[in-house]
Design a protein around this motif. Structure first.
Motif: not given
Length: 185
Positions: A139-140, A146-147, A152-155, A169-176
């Protein structure tokens, strides 16, 4: 957070009628905004891809993507193509054909290259442990990525449970994106 369903032959079968039934069911349960037809072993890939695009069009607001094959995606009037990390040279050609482009990435450099070449989105993987996909990014690492980008990034990778989604929730990803998350257990 947008949901990106990826098919897999062992979970979605290559029999057209069963495939269509499973897709309709999973789309109804999970309501993904994006879906990818991915099956590296189907000798009738084009025919099954056609069924896939048709089911996506019958479902409400699902963007259909074909794996690797730019010309087939265009021919079937899919929303776009999902390219592998070995297909960066296809991004411009796919965009010129009016297709949305998502490309698989595994490093920051690949994400930035995809952004520079005009891809619409990337999958970045593996975030969590996933069979045969190497060491997870974590996650880190995803948060740091993202920074550094404006795409757009899908995990992707090892996302199989709702609890994992809460970790974003604290990571501003576009989606998964996932295969196993979107299969009833």
């Amino acid at each position: 957070m947008k949901k990106y369903l990826i098919t897999s032959p062992e979970l979605y079968t290559d029999t057209p009628s069963i495939f269509r039934k499973i897709l309709h069911k999973q789309f109804g349960i999970h309501r993904p905004e994006y879906a990818l037809y991915r099956d590296k072993s189907n000798p009738n890939y084009e025919g099954q891809a056609s069924h896939f695009v048709e089911v996506c069009k019958q479902s409400e607001n699902i963007k259909s993507f074909i794996h690797q094959k730019v010309d087939l995606a265009k021919e079937l009037n899919a929303t776009g193509v999902h390219l592998t990390s070995l297909q960066f040279g296809e991004i411009i050609r796919a965009k010129a054909q009016g297709l949305e482009v998502i490309i698989s990435t595994h490093t920051y450099a690949e994400v930035l290259q995809a952004q520079k070449l005009g891809a619409d989105a990337v999958t970045y993987s593996p975030v969590f442990t996933s069979p045969n996909k190497g060491k997870p990014k974590g996650l880190e690492d995803l948060k740091e990525l993202i920074t550094k980008c404006n795409i757009k990034v899908f995990a992707l990778g090892g996302i199989i449970k709702q609890e994992q989604l809460r970790l974003f929730k604290d990571i501003e990803i576009y989606g998964f994106a996932s295969i196993r998350y979107f299969v009833d257990k």
